[in-house]
Design a protein around this motif. Structure first.
Motif, PDB file in Angstrom:
ATOM      1  N   SER A   1       0.827  -1.211   0.000  1.00 57.76           N
ATOM      2  CA  SER A   1       0.000   0.000   0.000  1.00 57.76           C
ATOM      3  C   SER A   1       0.859   1.258   0.000  1.00 57.76           C
ATOM      4  O   SER A   1       0.477   2.274  -0.587  1.00 57.76           O
ATOM      5  CB  SER A   1      -0.933   0.002   1.215  1.00 57.76           C
ATOM      6  OG  SER A   1      -0.200  -0.043   2.426  1.00 57.76           O
ATOM      7  N   GLN A   2       2.033   1.205   0.629  1.00 60.26           N
ATOM      8  CA  GLN A   2       2.888   2.392   0.693  1.00 60.26           C
ATOM      9  C   GLN A   2       3.460   2.776  -0.667  1.00 60.26           C
ATOM     10  O   GLN A   2       3.679   3.955  -0.932  1.00 60.26           O
ATOM     11  CB  GLN A   2       4.025   2.163   1.693  1.00 60.26           C
ATOM     12  CG  GLN A   2       3.566   2.209   3.150  1.00 60.26           C
ATOM     13  CD  GLN A   2       4.688   1.862   4.107  1.00 60.26           C
ATOM     14  OE1 GLN A   2       5.462   0.937   3.877  1.00 60.26           O
ATOM     15  NE2 GLN A   2       4.787   2.618   5.196  1.00 60.26           N
TER      16      GLN A   2
ATOM     17  N   ARG B   1       1.857   2.020  -3.337  1.00 59.44           N
ATOM     18  CA  ARG B   1       0.632   2.126  -4.145  1.00 59.44           C
ATOM     19  C   ARG B   1       0.580   1.098  -5.272  1.00 59.44           C
ATOM     20  O   ARG B   1       0.550   1.409  -6.463  1.00 59.44           O
ATOM     21  CB  ARG B   1       0.510   3.536  -4.717  1.00 59.44           C
ATOM     22  CG  ARG B   1      -0.847   3.883  -5.311  1.00 59.44           C
ATOM     23  CD  ARG B   1      -1.947   3.924  -4.286  1.00 59.44           C
ATOM     24  NE  ARG B   1      -3.217   4.359  -4.889  1.00 59.44           N
ATOM     25  CZ  ARG B   1      -4.389   4.281  -4.275  1.00 59.44           C
ATOM     26  NH1 ARG B   1      -4.466   3.781  -3.055  1.00 59.44           N
ATOM     27  NH2 ARG B   1      -5.486   4.695  -4.865  1.00 59.44           N
TER      28      ARG B   1
ATOM     29  N   LEU C   1      -1.884  -0.763  -6.739  1.00 59.95           N
ATOM     30  CA  LEU C   1      -3.341  -0.699  -6.735  1.00 59.95           C
ATOM     31  C   LEU C   1      -3.915  -1.964  -7.366  1.00 59.95           C
ATOM     32  O   LEU C   1      -3.539  -2.348  -8.476  1.00 59.95           O
ATOM     33  CB  LEU C   1      -3.812   0.530  -7.509  1.00 59.95           C
ATOM     34  CG  LEU C   1      -5.331   0.763  -7.544  1.00 59.95           C
ATOM     35  CD1 LEU C   1      -5.861   1.081  -6.145  1.00 59.95           C
ATOM     36  CD2 LEU C   1      -5.678   1.891  -8.524  1.00 59.95           C
TER      37      LEU C   1
ATOM     38  N   ASP D   1       2.065   2.958  -8.943  1.00 60.35           N
ATOM     39  CA  ASP D   1       2.646   4.295  -8.957  1.00 60.35           C
ATOM     40  C   ASP D   1       4.140   4.140  -8.667  1.00 60.35           C
ATOM     41  O   ASP D   1       4.533   3.885  -7.528  1.00 60.35           O
ATOM     42  CB  ASP D   1       1.974   5.179  -7.908  1.00 60.35           C
ATOM     43  CG  ASP D   1       2.506   6.606  -7.908  1.00 60.35           C
ATOM     44  OD1 ASP D   1       3.424   6.894  -8.703  1.00 60.35           O
ATOM     45  OD2 ASP D   1       2.021   7.416  -7.113  1.00 60.35           O
TER      46      ASP D   1
ATOM     47  N   ARG E   1       7.398   6.984  -6.284  1.00 60.09           N
ATOM     48  CA  ARG E   1       8.049   6.932  -4.974  1.00 60.09           C
ATOM     49  C   ARG E   1       9.297   6.058  -5.023  1.00 60.09           C
ATOM     50  O   ARG E   1      10.318   6.377  -4.420  1.00 60.09           O
ATOM     51  CB  ARG E   1       7.071   6.402  -3.919  1.00 60.09           C
ATOM     52  CG  ARG E   1       7.630   6.486  -2.502  1.00 60.09           C
ATOM     53  CD  ARG E   1       6.566   6.249  -1.464  1.00 60.09           C
ATOM     54  NE  ARG E   1       7.056   6.557  -0.126  1.00 60.09           N
ATOM     55  CZ  ARG E   1       6.335   6.461   0.993  1.00 60.09           C
ATOM     56  NH1 ARG E   1       5.061   6.066   0.910  1.00 60.09           N
ATOM     57  NH2 ARG E   1       6.856   6.757   2.172  1.00 60.09           N
TER      58      ARG E   1
ATOM     59  N   GLU F   1      -8.956   0.525  -4.171  1.00 63.02           N
ATOM     60  CA  GLU F   1      -9.255   1.955  -4.251  1.00 63.02           C
ATOM     61  C   GLU F   1      -9.889   2.499  -2.978  1.00 63.02           C
ATOM     62  O   GLU F   1      -9.939   3.719  -2.773  1.00 63.02           O
ATOM     63  CB  GLU F   1     -10.182   2.217  -5.444  1.00 63.02           C
ATOM     64  CG  GLU F   1     -11.512   1.494  -5.366  1.00 63.02           C
ATOM     65  CD  GLU F   1     -12.353   1.700  -6.620  1.00 63.02           C
ATOM     66  OE1 GLU F   1     -12.011   2.620  -7.391  1.00 63.02           O
ATOM     67  OE2 GLU F   1     -13.338   0.959  -6.808  1.00 63.02           O
TER      68      GLU F   1
ATOM     69  N   GLY G   1      -8.700   1.655   0.015  1.00 62.39           N
ATOM     70  CA  GLY G   1      -7.678   1.609   1.052  1.00 62.39           C
ATOM     71  C   GLY G   1      -7.577   0.283   1.774  1.00 62.39           C
ATOM     72  O   GLY G   1      -6.836   0.157   2.756  1.00 62.39           O
TER      73      GLY G   1
END
Length: 405
Positions: free
Chosen positions: A98-99, A101, A103, A117, A120, A141, A143
């Motif tokens: 999750s950190q 992302r 998805l 993503d 990062r 989406e 969380g």
């Protein structure tokens, strides 16, 4: 300088000592000037332990909460590896799915990746850090923590490599690479230096357990160079690459895959009318049972026999379903044989070489092994045989096609 995604499985991080050894390997890679993203599984046996705890509370654990629970296994290993790298003077940061992302959709326990993503991770790499990412997990989406299913860390690694446009995705495991067949069955099985995505996908789907099928599909779709190699030995391993690699001279047969956990279901004497196959197989599929090989034969009296294979663990459930519908489809008999196995030859060279099937069948005849079902594609031939002859069949075919080391 190359950008590498390196994935280490549960056996490779199964103890503190092995995590320290992984850290040594990563430091050596970075010293060569490579940028490194590491994807880790949980320690060997940890996911099973966590599922066992859940099942002590609920016989069928709530999927969302099960994902929250089992995702902690990877959180332990990424933190320990980051610590081991810090101890060696190597800057590193650990991240959960999750950190960074990753998805996914919202299908808990078997989610599929939608997008990643990568910004990062690029930011951390630009600062000279090793990025350590938890495999097997992502976030939807809303969380919610999600997991990708068994073997999902392989998929995480390949997806990250695709998103980052990495030069290579390296899957470190407890074997040196992909072999012509299981070395535990054939002593002189040969380590393959190259194999195509198409061949690896067939081998994985037909029983070879080196890579998760979804990870191979992902790598082929996004043209990610994929390498399988050992955590415990210095060896270049096996490179999985495109079929049109001009440096490859494709052999006729690349490998032999097999599965033991098969069962054969036969529905006999069904009227040969349109839609009868759906009436038999539809309810089986609706029950979430995966059907593999399907054969339908028409007899002289206007009836047909439908034979198909399922996983052995689903054989009783399949028998119950088919028996319930037997009268409605006019079947004379339902039988199940759970003492079968499937053996498959795989190779892109089959496309341009005739006589592979006849050589395979002749080899099995010479060993008095009866073939019950045959299925083929452009690059594979599979046969269903009695399970007791499985290892004999694999050894004989391995020798007959000259696959020895």
């Amino acid at each position: 300088m190359a950008l590498l995604v390196q994935k280490f499985g549960g056996t490779s991080v199964g103890s503190v000592e092995r995590i320290e050894a992984v850290a040594d390997r990563i430091v050596a890679s970075q010293a060569r000037g490579d940028s490194i993203v590491v994807v880790l599984s949980a320690m060997s046996g940890e996911t099973n332990r966590l599922i066992g705890l859940a099942e002590q509370i609920q016989a069928h654990p709530t999927p969302r909460e099960l994902d929250v629970l089992v995702s902690t296994g990877e959180q332990v290993t990424i933190a320990l590896l980051a610590m081991a790298l810090h101890k060696r003077g190597c800057e590193a940061r650990s991240f959960t799915g999750s950190q960074v992302r990753i998805l996914t959709d919202s299908v808990h326990t078997k989610a599929r990746i939608r997008e990643i993503d990568s910004q990062r991770i690029h930011d951390e790499l630009d600062q000279g850090r090793v990025v350590v990412v938890a495999g097997f997990q992502g976030v939807d989406e809303h969380g919610n923590i999600t997991t990708l299913g068994r073997g999902g860390s392989d998929t995480s690694a390949v997806a990250l490599a695709a998103a980052l446009k990495a030069d290579e995705c390296q899957i470190y495991t407890d074997v040196k690479g992909v072999y012509t067949t299981d070395p535990r069955v054939v002593d002189d099985a040969r380590l393959l230096r190259t194999i195509t995505f198409e061949e690896m996908l067939e081998l994985a789907s037909l029983g070879a357990k080196v890579l998760q099928i979804r990870s191979v599909e992902f790598a082929g779709k996004y043209k990610v160079p994929l390498r399988v190699l050992s955590s415990f030995e210095d060896d270049p391993g096996t490179l999985i690459t495109l079929e049109d690699d001009k440096e490859m001279e494709a052999p006729i047969i690349s490998g032999i895959a097999f599965t033991r956990d098969e069962a054969k279901v036969t529905v006999s004497g069904v009227p040969d009318v349109p839609g009868v196959a759906y009436k038999v197989l539809g309810p089986v599929s609706d029950a979430g049972i995966e059907v593999d090989v399907i054969v339908q034969n028409v007899s002289a009296d206007g009836t047909t026999d439908i034979t198909f294979t399922v996983k052995r663990q689903d054989s009783q459930k399949t028998r119950d379903i088919v028996t319930r519908i037997a009268d409605s489809v006019g079947a004379r008999q339902v039988s199940v044989d759970d003492r079968i196995a499937k053996v498959s030859l795989v190779g892109v060279g089959m496309k341009s070489h005739a006589g592979i099937a006849s050589q395979m069948f002749r080899t099995l005849v010479d060993e008095s092994i009866n073939i019950q079902i045959i299925t083929t594609s452009e690059i594979k031939i599979s046969v269903v045989i009695e399970e007791k002859y499985l290892e004999l069949a694999v050894r004989s075919l391995h020798a007959a096609f000259g696959l020895e080391g």
